[in-house]
Design a protein around this motif. Sequence first.
Motif, mmCIF file in Angstrom:
data_model
loop_
_atom_site.group_PDB
_atom_site.id
_atom_site.type_symbol
_atom_site.label_atom_id
_atom_site.label_comp_id
_atom_site.label_asym_id
_atom_site.label_seq_id
_atom_site.Cartn_x
_atom_site.Cartn_y
_atom_site.Cartn_z
ATOM 1 N N UNK A 29 0.850 -1.199 0.000
ATOM 2 C CA UNK A 29 0.000 0.000 0.000
ATOM 3 C C UNK A 29 0.886 1.250 0.000
ATOM 4 N N UNK A 30 0.351 2.367 -0.450
ATOM 5 C CA UNK A 30 1.144 3.605 -0.441
ATOM 6 C C UNK A 30 1.491 4.030 0.976
ATOM 7 N N UNK A 31 2.729 4.379 1.181
ATOM 8 C CA UNK A 31 3.210 4.863 2.471
ATOM 9 C C UNK A 31 4.571 5.516 2.275
ATOM 10 N N UNK A 32 5.094 6.128 3.337
ATOM 11 C CA UNK A 32 6.371 6.846 3.286
ATOM 12 C C UNK A 32 7.327 6.229 4.296
ATOM 13 N N UNK A 33 8.530 5.942 3.865
ATOM 14 C CA UNK A 33 9.567 5.367 4.725
ATOM 15 C C UNK A 33 10.617 6.442 5.003
ATOM 16 N N UNK A 34 10.953 6.608 6.277
ATOM 17 C CA UNK A 34 12.019 7.514 6.705
ATOM 18 C C UNK A 34 13.167 6.651 7.223
ATOM 19 N N UNK A 35 14.171 6.500 6.411
ATOM 20 C CA UNK A 35 15.302 5.634 6.744
ATOM 21 C C UNK A 35 16.465 6.470 7.233
ATOM 22 N N UNK A 36 17.208 5.926 8.189
ATOM 23 C CA UNK A 36 18.389 6.581 8.743
ATOM 24 C C UNK A 36 19.611 5.766 8.338
ATOM 25 N N UNK A 37 20.493 6.410 7.553
ATOM 26 C CA UNK A 37 21.687 5.748 7.025
ATOM 27 C C UNK A 37 22.900 6.240 7.800
ATOM 28 N N UNK A 38 23.750 5.304 8.192
ATOM 29 C CA UNK A 38 24.958 5.612 8.953
ATOM 30 C C UNK A 38 26.180 5.357 8.076
ATOM 31 N N UNK A 39 27.067 6.347 8.044
ATOM 32 C CA UNK A 39 28.335 6.199 7.351
ATOM 33 C C UNK A 39 29.473 6.277 8.351
ATOM 34 N N UNK A 40 30.255 5.206 8.469
ATOM 35 C CA UNK A 40 31.280 5.105 9.507
ATOM 36 C C UNK A 40 32.634 4.824 8.870
ATOM 37 N N UNK A 41 33.673 5.456 9.445
ATOM 38 C CA UNK A 41 35.023 5.199 8.957
ATOM 39 C C UNK A 41 35.413 3.746 9.217
ATOM 40 N N UNK A 42 36.345 3.275 8.408
ATOM 41 C CA UNK A 42 36.750 1.879 8.532
ATOM 42 C C UNK A 42 37.383 1.591 9.883
ATOM 43 N N UNK A 43 38.079 2.554 10.483
ATOM 44 C CA UNK A 43 38.704 2.343 11.790
ATOM 45 C C UNK A 43 37.725 2.575 12.940
ATOM 46 N N UNK A 44 36.477 2.845 12.628
ATOM 47 C CA UNK A 44 35.405 3.038 13.610
ATOM 48 C C UNK A 44 35.651 4.249 14.506
ATOM 49 N N UNK A 45 36.510 5.141 14.092
ATOM 50 C CA UNK A 45 36.820 6.293 14.941
ATOM 51 C C UNK A 45 35.739 7.365 14.838
ATOM 52 N N UNK A 46 35.211 7.613 13.636
ATOM 53 C CA UNK A 46 34.218 8.669 13.461
ATOM 54 C C UNK A 46 33.138 8.182 12.510
ATOM 55 N N UNK A 47 31.924 8.754 12.653
ATOM 56 C CA UNK A 47 30.819 8.404 11.781
ATOM 57 C C UNK A 47 29.870 9.595 11.697
ATOM 58 N N UNK A 48 28.938 9.517 10.743
ATOM 59 C CA UNK A 48 27.886 10.518 10.601
ATOM 60 C C UNK A 48 26.644 9.829 10.038
ATOM 61 N N UNK A 49 25.499 10.517 10.088
ATOM 62 C CA UNK A 49 24.230 9.943 9.651
ATOM 63 C C UNK A 49 23.492 10.927 8.757
ATOM 64 N N UNK A 50 22.607 10.359 7.916
ATOM 65 C CA UNK A 50 21.730 11.155 7.070
ATOM 66 C C UNK A 50 20.399 10.432 6.933
ATOM 67 N N UNK A 51 19.390 11.128 6.431
ATOM 68 C CA UNK A 51 18.043 10.577 6.310
ATOM 69 C C UNK A 51 17.690 10.362 4.844
ATOM 70 N N UNK A 52 17.001 9.235 4.570
ATOM 71 C CA UNK A 52 16.528 8.897 3.231
ATOM 72 C C UNK A 52 15.017 8.731 3.308
ATOM 73 N N UNK A 53 14.282 9.490 2.481
ATOM 74 C CA UNK A 53 12.824 9.419 2.427
ATOM 75 C C UNK A 53 12.422 8.665 1.168
#
Length: 678
Positions: free
Chosen positions: A315-339
């Motif tokens: 059925x029609x609906x809207x998904x709000x996804x949260x994507x995480x991007x993390x460095x390979x050494x796990x030292x730093x990361x950030x997030x963004x939203x996908x609609x």
Amino acid sequence: MGAWALLLGAGALLLLLPGGAEAQACSVSTNVVEVEENKNYTQPLVDIFLPEGQQVTLAPSSTPFAFRIEGTQLFLNVTPDYEENSVLEAHLECRRGDTVVTQQKVLVIVLDVNDNPPRFPFEVKVQKVPEDTKVNTTVIPETELQAEDLDKDDILFYTLQEVTPGARDLFSLVGVNLPALRLDQPLDFDQHQNMTFRLLVRDTQEEDVVPSHTATATLVLEVQPADLQPPWFLPCVYEEPHFCLPAQYRGAIPTGHRLPSPLILWPGPIYAVDGDRGINQRIIYSLVRRQGNEDDTFAIGAESGNLTMTKNVSSPQTFLLLVKGEQEDRARYSMTQVTVEARDASGSLPRFPQSLYRGTVAVGSGVGTAVKDAAAPSQPLRIWAQDPEFPDLNSAITYRVTNNSNFRMHGEEVLTAAQLLQAGVFYAEVEATNTVTSGRAATVLEIQVTEQPPTPTGSPGTGGGTGGVPPGGSHADDRRFSVTEMAALGGVLGALLLLAIIALVVLVHKHYGPQLRCCSSKAPELQGFDNKTFLADDGEANWAPAPSTPPTHTQAEVPAEVSAEPLTPEPPAPPLPTLPAPASPSPIPESPAVARDEGGPAGVRSILTKERRPEGGYKAVWFGENIGAEADVVVLNAPTSDADRASHSGSEGSGDEGDGASDLGDPPYTSTHDSTYI
């Protein structure tokens, strides 16, 4: 009295004994001598005073090879050098025979002179500096940059000169006499990765002091990147050197269908980079499970960041996804939203960007030959459609040729399905079908089968433009000429046109040549009029003189080109008397000498003569007032036919009169009526 006398005598003896002993010992003029280094001294340093019977020698304890004694004088035997020996000692021994009576010491103090330049312990020094170094930190200590000077008393002055523009703002020396390198501003690896300085040292404070010595060395600072920034999702809505505000992604999917390929998102695919570009660590992508993806409808590639569907949405609906991007050494990361918006896909039809595609292929092409783009013959013709609502469904669109068995579709390319043996233009319909939504659309394909290599007919990628030709299979009868045939046809038509123009010019010249020469000549218009006196009522010539004034200029004076403005006629003279016709025609008129009248008021009598031409018609000659060597002659012709005038054009007159009449030429003065011209 005697006791006091003994005491006084003993005191006097004590006073005299030292003086007497001193008179028996050797001495020198001075015990301390100062000399400058690097000078050759030829004069004696000191004078030696010896008692009689004594000799002076240098003791072994003296500075080796530094002195010599000549007579009673001490000389310097070497060139003094402060850096080698700042004090020279000469030990003198005064002997009487083999017995040393007295010893003297002479000290030669060498004065330091600035004669040595300073030297750095290196020529090029490379120093690595971390990007996160704190401000006011000493990057290179003084002991590593300090120069050495053999002149002990010299004070060294240091200067830091930049080679890399802008580097001087980041680093400086702690002091002019303290060559420690200090960081003044924060470092940025993206702006300055390598910086070069020139370190200068001078042994005098002022540059213009003599003597003065300098030395230089090179400092190379390599900035090492530090892990300071988290990953950045691109593109950035707002960006600064150390900050990125990422854009949020959005897309759409059809309900009831599972897309086999990754989702197409706006403003682009999910992509992140390390904020520290100097380090540039690999980014690992993941979905935060409890943020809009509880039922695991979507999955993301850990390495690529591609977002895919694991199952369809009912059925029609809207998904709000949260994507995480993390460095390979796990030292730093950030997030963004996908609609992601799920929409009803029913009724969505694909669209072709063009209504007509043009292609070309050579005659005799076998099966499976790719049709070339008419606008860019070096590239294959590509036909494609897109879904305006769901770009993700473009990969689900298939193509086929519906009404022409000579061609078939292979993906987005057009191939031949049969051998093409005949030149012509073929039309076909290409149908696009969306396998997900079952939407269909069609476009027209025009393929020209030619014998010559195809030439571009438009800009590449446009398929040669659009048109409104309806589909209807092959049209083999619709033939076109090749480039060679068209060139040959054009050459033949050009030659025929040239021949036609030449024939037309010849005909016009043959029939209308005399009239054209008459109209195009620029002979001068003589001022005159028809002499009605010589015309009878029945049209015959009347030889009575007309009251007119003859022209005052001779025929030889008429210019070759006369202005378009008419000449102003002179006032008419009294009418001339009628003269009888001569008995017999003669081609030579009467001499002007017989026409003089000395008794007349003007001193000149006008004469009018006429004679009948043998060919028919008459010729009359009128002489002007001033009859002399060059007579003014005007020929008056009776009306004759055009043929007579043409035959008489070269036979009229004789002598000067004949020359003047012939200079006028016939065509300008030819009359088409029964009239006479002056």
